[in-house]
Every structure is written in structure tokens, then in C-alpha cells.
Motif scaffolding. Structure first.
Motif, PDB file in Angstrom:
ATOM      1  N   PRO A  36       0.802  -1.229   0.000  1.00 28.55           N
ATOM      2  CA  PRO A  36       0.000   0.000   0.000  1.00 28.55           C
ATOM      3  C   PRO A  36       0.829   1.270   0.000  1.00 28.55           C
ATOM      4  CG  PRO A  36       0.014  -0.976   2.175  1.00 28.55           C
ATOM      5  CD  PRO A  36       0.690  -1.953   1.267  1.00 28.55           C
ATOM      6  N   TRP A  37       2.159   1.180   0.176  1.00 29.64           N
ATOM      7  CA  TRP A  37       2.990   2.397   0.216  1.00 29.64           C
ATOM      8  C   TRP A  37       3.963   2.448  -0.959  1.00 29.64           C
ATOM      9  CZ3 TRP A  37       2.650  -0.758   4.650  1.00 29.64           C
ATOM     10  CH2 TRP A  37       3.486  -1.864   4.626  1.00 29.64           C
ATOM     11  N   SER A  38       3.716   1.724  -2.013  1.00 30.29           N
ATOM     12  CA  SER A  38       4.605   1.791  -3.178  1.00 30.29           C
ATOM     13  C   SER A  38       3.815   1.568  -4.453  1.00 30.29           C
ATOM     14  CB  SER A  38       5.711   0.734  -3.069  1.00 30.29           C
ATOM     15  OG  SER A  38       5.148  -0.569  -3.087  1.00 30.29           O
ATOM     16  N   ILE A  88      15.718   0.466 -19.405  1.00 29.99           N
ATOM     17  CA  ILE A  88      14.681   1.346 -18.871  1.00 29.99           C
ATOM     18  C   ILE A  88      14.738   1.238 -17.349  1.00 29.99           C
ATOM     19  CG2 ILE A  88      12.903  -0.466 -19.139  1.00 29.99           C
ATOM     20  CD1 ILE A  88      10.854   1.835 -19.449  1.00 29.99           C
ATOM     21  N   THR A  89      14.729   2.383 -16.683  1.00 31.17           N
ATOM     22  CA  THR A  89      14.873   2.414 -15.225  1.00 31.17           C
ATOM     23  C   THR A  89      13.681   3.127 -14.602  1.00 31.17           C
ATOM     24  OG1 THR A  89      17.290   2.390 -15.294  1.00 31.17           O
ATOM     25  CG2 THR A  89      16.277   3.254 -13.304  1.00 31.17           C
ATOM     26  N   PHE A  90      13.092   2.503 -13.605  1.00 29.14           N
ATOM     27  CA  PHE A  90      12.029   3.107 -12.797  1.00 29.14           C
ATOM     28  C   PHE A  90      12.638   3.477 -11.453  1.00 29.14           C
ATOM     29  CE2 PHE A  90      10.025   0.193 -15.734  1.00 29.14           C
ATOM     30  CZ  PHE A  90       8.958   0.926 -16.225  1.00 29.14           C
ATOM     31  N   MET A  91      12.349   4.692 -10.967  1.00 24.92           N
ATOM     32  CA  MET A  91      12.970   5.125  -9.717  1.00 24.92           C
ATOM     33  C   MET A  91      11.979   5.822  -8.803  1.00 24.92           C
ATOM     34  SD  MET A  91      13.444   7.448 -12.308  1.00 24.92           S
ATOM     35  CE  MET A  91      15.052   7.117 -12.991  1.00 24.92           C
ATOM     36  N   ASN A  92      12.417   5.990  -7.520  1.00 24.05           N
ATOM     37  CA  ASN A  92      11.602   6.622  -6.482  1.00 24.05           C
ATOM     38  C   ASN A  92      10.578   5.626  -5.932  1.00 24.05           C
ATOM     39  OD1 ASN A  92      10.901   8.610  -4.721  1.00 24.05           O
ATOM     40  ND2 ASN A  92      10.111  10.037  -6.251  1.00 24.05           N
ATOM     41  N   ASN A  93       9.718   6.082  -5.051  1.00 25.29           N
ATOM     42  CA  ASN A  93       8.691   5.239  -4.452  1.00 25.29           C
ATOM     43  C   ASN A  93       9.276   3.976  -3.824  1.00 25.29           C
ATOM     44  OD1 ASN A  93       7.248   6.492  -7.146  1.00 25.29           O
ATOM     45  ND2 ASN A  93       6.022   6.663  -5.300  1.00 25.29           N
ATOM     46  N   GLY A 153      10.237   1.906   0.152  1.00 25.25           N
ATOM     47  CA  GLY A 153       9.962   1.830   1.575  1.00 25.25           C
ATOM     48  C   GLY A 153      11.036   2.561   2.375  1.00 25.25           C
ATOM     49  N   THR A 154      10.756   2.852   3.613  1.00 23.30           N
ATOM     50  CA  THR A 154      11.701   3.592   4.448  1.00 23.30           C
ATOM     51  C   THR A 154      12.838   2.723   4.967  1.00 23.30           C
ATOM     52  OG1 THR A 154      10.302   3.190   6.383  1.00 23.30           O
ATOM     53  CG2 THR A 154       9.958   5.252   5.180  1.00 23.30           C
ATOM     54  N   ASP A 155      12.679   1.419   4.951  1.00 20.16           N
ATOM     55  CA  ASP A 155      13.726   0.514   5.412  1.00 20.16           C
ATOM     56  C   ASP A 155      14.517   0.030   4.196  1.00 20.16           C
ATOM     57  OD1 ASP A 155      15.303  -1.569   6.363  1.00 20.16           O
ATOM     58  OD2 ASP A 155      13.823  -2.152   7.869  1.00 20.16           O
ATOM     59  N   ALA A 203      14.010  -2.651   0.674  1.00 21.13           N
ATOM     60  CA  ALA A 203      13.435  -1.837  -0.384  1.00 21.13           C
ATOM     61  C   ALA A 203      14.544  -1.316  -1.287  1.00 21.13           C
ATOM     62  CB  ALA A 203      12.645  -0.663   0.210  1.00 21.13           C
ATOM     63  N   ASN A 204      14.188  -0.945  -2.496  1.00 22.84           N
ATOM     64  CA  ASN A 204      15.147  -0.438  -3.463  1.00 22.84           C
ATOM     65  C   ASN A 204      14.518   0.751  -4.169  1.00 22.84           C
ATOM     66  OD1 ASN A 204      17.114  -0.033  -5.419  1.00 22.84           O
ATOM     67  ND2 ASN A 204      17.448  -2.224  -5.721  1.00 22.84           N
ATOM     68  N   SER A 205      15.282   1.840  -4.297  1.00 21.72           N
ATOM     69  CA  SER A 205      14.725   3.066  -4.867  1.00 21.72           C
ATOM     70  C   SER A 205      14.664   3.056  -6.386  1.00 21.72           C
ATOM     71  CB  SER A 205      15.557   4.274  -4.414  1.00 21.72           C
ATOM     72  OG  SER A 205      16.892   4.141  -4.849  1.00 21.72           O
ATOM     73  N   GLN A 206      15.222   2.031  -7.026  1.00 18.05           N
ATOM     74  CA  GLN A 206      15.122   1.957  -8.480  1.00 18.05           C
ATOM     75  C   GLN A 206      15.257   0.520  -8.958  1.00 18.05           C
ATOM     76  OE1 GLN A 206      18.480   4.427  -9.815  1.00 18.05           O
ATOM     77  NE2 GLN A 206      19.541   2.568 -10.446  1.00 18.05           N
TER      78      GLN A 206
END
Length: 255
Positions: free
Chosen positions: A10-12, A157-162, A164-166, A170-173
């Protein structure tokens, strides 16, 4: 052993990867051949990519190949339903209501990208829509491997952002190697980019198709129509009141 698995996020944002079936891929290839066979309309002025050839698939062209847009609308509808179920997972009432909703979708824009070596798409989002997608038809045949063995990014192609805080979980991209027949569908506001690549052949094309789509639900549409009607009635009432306040027909003229 077989396990029951649920994806709770629910947070990504959710990125969905689809492998096109052969008949759908063939229809997409026919659409490309028709769109680019003669002088085509460029969609590039509305895009941020540093790419020279971006032929638009107009609504008139889509009508000639109904199988492809119908498939796109089906994937959008399924994506919306799956993503919203994830988003509403912890709210039983809203989740139950949404599962009974009728989802309405429409394609807003569609275009091909004939990317050549050295061309690229910077990090960006898509506007005036809610869902976006990219699907690959052709990849470079003579692409030169990147110089850094530990970080191969050329042509991906790279997707980034969104994320988790831990950072342990989690991975930012995330990056993907484009392959013919691969389709990625994602939220329109999801940041993404396409890296440039090098090739021994200056005309070594990577061909893809992108489209944007919008959606609503039947109950949301009905509520929106009611709101518009109320706004219209309020506007007409205001106009009527203004007309009366400026009526000077009964004012006595003084000498």
C-alpha cells in the motif's frame, strides 16, 4: 510445497511486466508497419525524449487495428483493479466497495519511438493520464557492451523513487533490459527514464510503443456528473441574481 501468497504494497507503486502472446505481438508489428510506411505525424513535440523519430498512432489508425487497443484497455483495467486492491488492502469497507465497481478506461495518447544510438529519454513522468505503458518491438542488434562490468545500464529502462523507508528491504530503483514482446505498465506519475546505448551501426534501432490511459469507475463518473450538474445550476442561479441586481428600469429619473 505450495504456499498461498499475497502481495501487500500500500505504500509503493506497482510495475507490472507482461509478455505478449505471439498473435498480439504480430498485431502490434502490423500497427507499426502501417503507422511508419508513409509520411507520419510526429508526437515528439509533446515529449521530453532526445529522440528524433516518434510517430504518433492517431485514433484513426487505432480504429484500423482494433485488436491492439482492445488489448491495451484490458491490461489497463486489470492493472487498475490489481493495484487498487493492493492500495486498499487494509481498509475492508473501501476494498469491498471497489471490488464491486465497474472500471471504465480509455486510451488518451499512443506513439512509437524509433530510438537510435546516443538518443535517450531523461527521467520524467506522464501527465494528463493515470496509467502508462511501454512495449518493445525491436532491440539493437549490434549494441556495444557497457564499459563498467559491475554497472551495465546502457539501453535499459529504469524506474525510480517510491520506496519503503527501510533500505534493507526496499530499493529506490529497478532497471530492465528491453526485450521484444516485453510490456511494462505503471502509474503515470511513476518516474522513469531510458538510457542511451552505443552501437557499431549508427542506424541500429530500438523500437518501442508507449501509450497513456485514463480510468474512472461507474460510481465516480455518476458522482462527477451530479457535481457538474450542481455547479451548472449554481452558475445559472448566480447569473439570474446578477441580472436582477443590474436592472435599472424602475429607477425614477430626477431632473
Amino acid at each position: 510445497r505450495k504456499f498461498s501468497v499475497e502481495y501487500i504494497q500500500p505504500w509503493s507503486n506497482m510495475i507490472c511486466k507482461i509478455k505478449l502472446q505471439d498473435d498480439i505481438f504480430e498485431e502490434l508489428q502490423k500497427l507499426y508497419n502501417y503507422t511508419t510506411k508513409d509520411k507520419w505525424k510526429s508526437f515528439g513535440e509533446q515529449l521530453v525524449g532526445q529522440i528524433n523519430e516518434e510517430p504518433e498512432v492517431t485514433p484513426e489508425i487505432m480504429e484500423k487495428f482494433p485488436i491492439w487497443p482492445d488489448f491495451c484497455l484490458q491490461t489497463v483495467s486489470q492493472y487498475v483493479r490489481t493495484a487498487m486492491i493492493q492500495s486498499l488492502y487494509c481498509d475492508d469497507k473501501k476494498l469491498s466497495e471497489f471490488k464491486n465497481e465497474e472500471i471504465l478506461t480509455r486510451l488518451t495518447t499512443m506513439w512509437f519511438v524509433n530510438q537510435k544510438p546516443g538518443e535517450y529519454n531523461p527521467a520524467h513522468i506522464h501527465t494528463n493520464c493515470k496509467v502508462s505503458a511501454v512495449v518493445y518491438l525491436q532491440t539493437p542488434k549490434e549494441q556495444i557492451k557497457g564499459r563498467k562490468e559491475h554497472y551495465q545500464s546502457d539501453g535499459k529502462i529504469t524506474f525510480m523513487n517510491n520506496t519503503g523507508t527501510d533500505s534493507n528491504f526496499a530499493n529506490s530503483q529497478c532497471s530492465f533490459d528491453p526485450k521484444p514482446g516485453d510490456m511494462y505498465i505503471f502509474p503515470a506519475l511513476q518516474h522513469h527514464m531510458v538510457w542511451p546505448y552505443r552501437s557499431a551501426n549508427s542506424d541500429d534501432l530500438r523500437v518501442s510503443l508507449s501509450f497513456n490511459a485514463d480510468y474512472t469507475t461507474k460510481s465516480m463518473l455518476e458522482q462527477e456528473q451530479k457535481n457538474h450538474q450542481k455547479m451548472y445550476e449554481a452558475m445559472k442561479k448566480k447569473e439570474s441574481e446578477n441580472d436582477k441586481s443590474t436592472d435599472v428600469s424602475n429607477i425614477n429619473k430626477s431632473r
